[in-house]
Design a protein around this motif. Structure first.
Motif, PDB file in Angstrom:
ATOM      1  N   PHE A  52      44.660  49.332  45.480  1.00  0.00           N
ATOM      2  CA  PHE A  52      44.748  48.767  44.138  1.00  0.00           C
ATOM      3  C   PHE A  52      43.551  49.157  43.261  1.00  0.00           C
ATOM      4  O   PHE A  52      43.607  49.041  42.043  1.00  0.00           O
ATOM      5  N   SER A  53      42.478  49.611  43.875  1.00  0.00           N
ATOM      6  CA  SER A  53      41.276  49.957  43.103  1.00  0.00           C
ATOM      7  C   SER A  53      41.421  51.272  42.350  1.00  0.00           C
ATOM      8  O   SER A  53      40.586  51.605  41.510  1.00  0.00           O
ATOM      9  N   LEU A  54      42.483  52.022  42.619  1.00  0.00           N
ATOM     10  CA  LEU A  54      42.618  53.371  42.069  1.00  0.00           C
ATOM     11  C   LEU A  54      43.532  53.476  40.862  1.00  0.00           C
ATOM     12  O   LEU A  54      43.763  54.570  40.354  1.00  0.00           O
ATOM     13  N   PHE A  55      44.096  52.349  40.409  1.00  0.00           N
ATOM     14  CA  PHE A  55      44.937  52.411  39.216  1.00  0.00           C
ATOM     15  C   PHE A  55      44.810  51.115  38.427  1.00  0.00           C
ATOM     16  O   PHE A  55      44.375  50.093  38.966  1.00  0.00           O
ATOM     17  N   PRO A  56      45.168  51.143  37.149  1.00  0.00           N
ATOM     18  CA  PRO A  56      44.975  49.973  36.286  1.00  0.00           C
ATOM     19  C   PRO A  56      45.723  48.739  36.773  1.00  0.00           C
ATOM     20  O   PRO A  56      46.783  48.830  37.402  1.00  0.00           O
ATOM     21  N   GLU A  57      45.170  47.575  36.468  1.00  0.00           N
ATOM     22  CA  GLU A  57      45.719  46.291  36.906  1.00  0.00           C
ATOM     23  C   GLU A  57      47.159  46.090  36.444  1.00  0.00           C
ATOM     24  O   GLU A  57      47.952  45.442  37.135  1.00  0.00           O
ATOM     25  N   GLN A  58      47.524  46.654  35.298  1.00  0.00           N
ATOM     26  CA  GLN A  58      48.874  46.431  34.773  1.00  0.00           C
ATOM     27  C   GLN A  58      49.957  47.097  35.617  1.00  0.00           C
ATOM     28  O   GLN A  58      51.143  46.815  35.455  1.00  0.00           O
ATOM     29  N   TYR A  59      49.556  48.009  36.519  1.00  0.00           N
ATOM     30  CA  TYR A  59      50.534  48.658  37.390  1.00  0.00           C
ATOM     31  C   TYR A  59      50.679  47.926  38.725  1.00  0.00           C
ATOM     32  O   TYR A  59      51.236  48.458  39.680  1.00  0.00           O
ATOM     33  N   ARG A  60      50.172  46.716  38.748  1.00  0.00           N
ATOM     34  CA  ARG A  60      50.246  45.881  39.950  1.00  0.00           C
ATOM     35  C   ARG A  60      50.895  44.546  39.609  1.00  0.00           C
ATOM     36  O   ARG A  60      50.675  43.991  38.553  1.00  0.00           O
ATOM     37  N   GLN A  61      51.715  44.042  40.517  1.00  0.00           N
ATOM     38  CA  GLN A  61      52.289  42.713  40.371  1.00  0.00           C
ATOM     39  C   GLN A  61      52.134  41.987  41.697  1.00  0.00           C
ATOM     40  O   GLN A  61      52.763  42.348  42.687  1.00  0.00           O
ATOM     41  N   ASP A  62      51.291  40.982  41.711  1.00  0.00           N
ATOM     42  CA  ASP A  62      50.942  40.265  42.940  1.00  0.00           C
ATOM     43  C   ASP A  62      50.431  41.255  43.986  1.00  0.00           C
ATOM     44  O   ASP A  62      49.462  41.939  43.740  1.00  0.00           O
ATOM     45  N   ASN A  63      51.123  41.374  45.125  1.00  0.00           N
ATOM     46  CA  ASN A  63      50.652  42.248  46.196  1.00  0.00           C
ATOM     47  C   ASN A  63      51.461  43.540  46.308  1.00  0.00           C
ATOM     48  O   ASN A  63      51.483  44.174  47.373  1.00  0.00           O
ATOM     49  N   MET A  64      52.110  43.933  45.209  1.00  0.00           N
ATOM     50  CA  MET A  64      52.891  45.162  45.221  1.00  0.00           C
ATOM     51  C   MET A  64      52.566  46.010  43.994  1.00  0.00           C
ATOM     52  O   MET A  64      52.259  45.480  42.925  1.00  0.00           O
TER      53      MET A  64
END
Length: 233
Positions: A52-64
């Motif tokens: 998750f550290s390699l892309f912006p937060e908006q491309y993450r939803q909870d643990n996926m």
């Protein structure tokens, strides 16, 4: 002195308490080549293992990550892949190393990854049925070896459950959209894997298309679940 499996320069193995007690063994790379490999650490996507550290937060939803959310929202692919775990980030150094390994026939580079693949297998997948992703006959003849099979050396007994039913253009030459646009069957299961947790092994997880096509065939052949280990994500 040892010779680096990648750059072929001579290097000295530095003795430490870890090496003396076999807690850390030489992977065949000099310090410079080894340090350019970027291990995946920290928070990762529950399914694909992407950091998750390699892309912006908006491309993450909870643990996926959003890629896996799209896969899981598709009724044809929901639940097909239990989880993928990768050792390294697919940075420029890893890309060049795998290119040398796969396309320039440097099979010795498989030794770089054996220890870490064994460790990951014993830690998370010890009871899984080990299945390397197969190559087409044409690709096997072209390379002279199956890079996924060599990765599993010394890990556990491997099973030739899948055969490649079609010869595709190299994934590295396809765009992202082309890789995710799946048509036809790429694999066929030739062995019953009823009630088995299967672990696929491949070199790179990019979009997850190849892994999921193989996983789907295994589930149809009776597998309880399908996960995967790849060298890079």
């Amino acid at each position: 002195m040892s010779r680096c499996l990648y750059c072929h320069t001579d290097y000295a193995i530095h003795l430490t308490w870890e090496s003396l007690f076999n807690l850390h063994s030489d992977n065949g790379l000099c310090q410079n080549c080894d340090e350019q490999l970027q291990e995946i650490k920290g928070e990762i996507c529950n399914i694909c293992g992407r950091s998750f550290s390699l892309f912006p937060e908006q491309y993450r939803q909870d643990n996926m990550c959003h890629d896996c959310i799209r896969w899981e929202e598709d009724e044809n692919w929901h639940g097909v892949l239990a989880r993928n775990r990768s050792l390294y980030v697919y940075n420029s150094h890893m890309q060049e190393m795998l290119s040398k390994y796969k396309y320039r026939g440097d099979a010795e580079l498989a030794k770089v990854f054996h220890q870490k693949v064994r460790t990951l297998y014993k830690k998370e997948f010890r009871r899984h049925f080990l299945v390397p992703i197969p190559l087409s006959e044409e690709r096997h003849l072209e390379r002279g070896f199956n890079q996924s099979l060599l990765i599993t050396n010394g890990v556990a007994h491997v099973h030739s459950v899948l055969v490649r039913t079609s010869h595709e253009e190299k994934q590295s030459k396809k765009s992202r959209a082309e890789r995710m646009n799946i048509s036809g069957r790429l694999f066929s299961a030739i062995m019953d894997v009823s009630q088995k947790d299967v672990l696929l092994v491949d070199d790179v997880y990019t979009t997850g298309s190849t892994i999921r096509q193989a996983a789907k065939e295994l589930l149809e052949a009776g597998a309880s679940s399908v996960s995967s280990i790849t060298l890079a994500r």
